[in-house]
Enzyme design. Sequence first.
Site, PDB file in Angstrom:
ATOM      1  N   LEU A  46     -38.247  -3.621  19.522  1.00 13.53           N
ATOM      2  CA  LEU A  46     -37.656  -2.318  19.782  1.00 13.53           C
ATOM      3  C   LEU A  46     -36.643  -2.041  18.681  1.00 13.53           C
ATOM      4  O   LEU A  46     -35.928  -2.950  18.244  1.00 13.53           O
ATOM      5  CB  LEU A  46     -36.941  -2.303  21.134  1.00 13.53           C
ATOM      6  CG  LEU A  46     -37.785  -2.136  22.399  1.00 13.53           C
ATOM      7  CD1 LEU A  46     -36.916  -2.384  23.627  1.00 13.53           C
ATOM      8  CD2 LEU A  46     -38.401  -0.747  22.460  1.00 13.53           C
ATOM      9  N   ASP A  47     -36.557  -0.792  18.221  1.00 18.37           N
ATOM     10  CA  ASP A  47     -35.532  -0.426  17.248  1.00 18.37           C
ATOM     11  C   ASP A  47     -34.153  -0.744  17.823  1.00 18.37           C
ATOM     12  O   ASP A  47     -33.959  -0.702  19.043  1.00 18.37           O
ATOM     13  CB  ASP A  47     -35.600   1.069  16.935  1.00 18.37           C
ATOM     14  CG  ASP A  47     -36.856   1.450  16.171  1.00 18.37           C
ATOM     15  OD1 ASP A  47     -37.465   0.558  15.556  1.00 18.37           O
ATOM     16  OD2 ASP A  47     -37.216   2.644  16.183  1.00 18.37           O
TER      17      ASP A  47
END
EC number: 5.4.99.25
Length: 317
Positions: A46-47
């Site tokens: 995930l960013d």
Amino acid sequence: MARRSRGRFIDGIVLLDKDTGMSSNFALQRVKRLFNANKAGHTGALDPLATGMLPICLGEATKFSQHLLDADKRYTVTAKLGERTDTSDSDGEVVQTRPINFTQELLMESLEHFRGETMQVPSMYSALKHEGQPLYKYAREGIEVPRKARPINVFELNFISLEGDELTLDIHCSKGTYIRTITDDLGEMLGCGAHVIMLRRTQVAGYPYERMVSLEQLNEMVSQAEADGVEAKSVLDPLLLPMDTAVSKFREINLAESQAPYLMNGNPVHASGLVADEIVRITIGEEHKFVGIGAMNDDGMLAPKRLIVIREDEVKA
């Protein structure tokens, strides 16, 4: 002399609720340390901006992490309208501002454009690699790299709300779908530009949202265990989901105990109900103990593809 393995042998999957601002690798290492696991891996980064479900596989569960990487995902995203950034999210620099004057009808028509099977060109600010380097490294140097459009599938795209200049959507999509790219493309279709200011992954495969646990909660549980004079594993281990949940989409083939030694040594065994090119989940005995995945070989027998290591302590148990 063989090097001793660090950490304990512990198998299962933690549904981490990743906080914003931290990298997926940082979260992974923290969970691995808290569980004192000898091996750990996450199932799709995930960013740092994003929050939400990050399944972390411990021990033998890491052998099946690819199946969660390939699984469908669901996100809640909030986009700020009227501003376009170079990264398509709030971590980037604003490169264009425009007035917001689209109609509700245009919004609904634009959302329909993204539903179903489409082709998507990945953002330059992504971890996809070109000649061994992530695209975002080229982007930071001002280098534009040609990218091929890739097939994606948006199973659901639901309008949640439009409050002022903030648009919130719920998106259920296939692997490899870039929500930032959808947001940027949507902003262009609306004529005002847009970028992501909030992104939360709410589901991976069929895992329940309610089973997520944050790093803060894990740390609190460990601290409380220490205060109570009990081992941390006594409160952490019950959080683990069985490793075979990563491959629950595959049909089960149950084998007799007598077949286990042959299979676990890598040999194909006879099994009924096999179908060509179908991956199956293999269990052993009346207790249906999960041992791995396999598929039918050219001789019509069940050949192992990925097996777990059954340790002596498990055999004795």
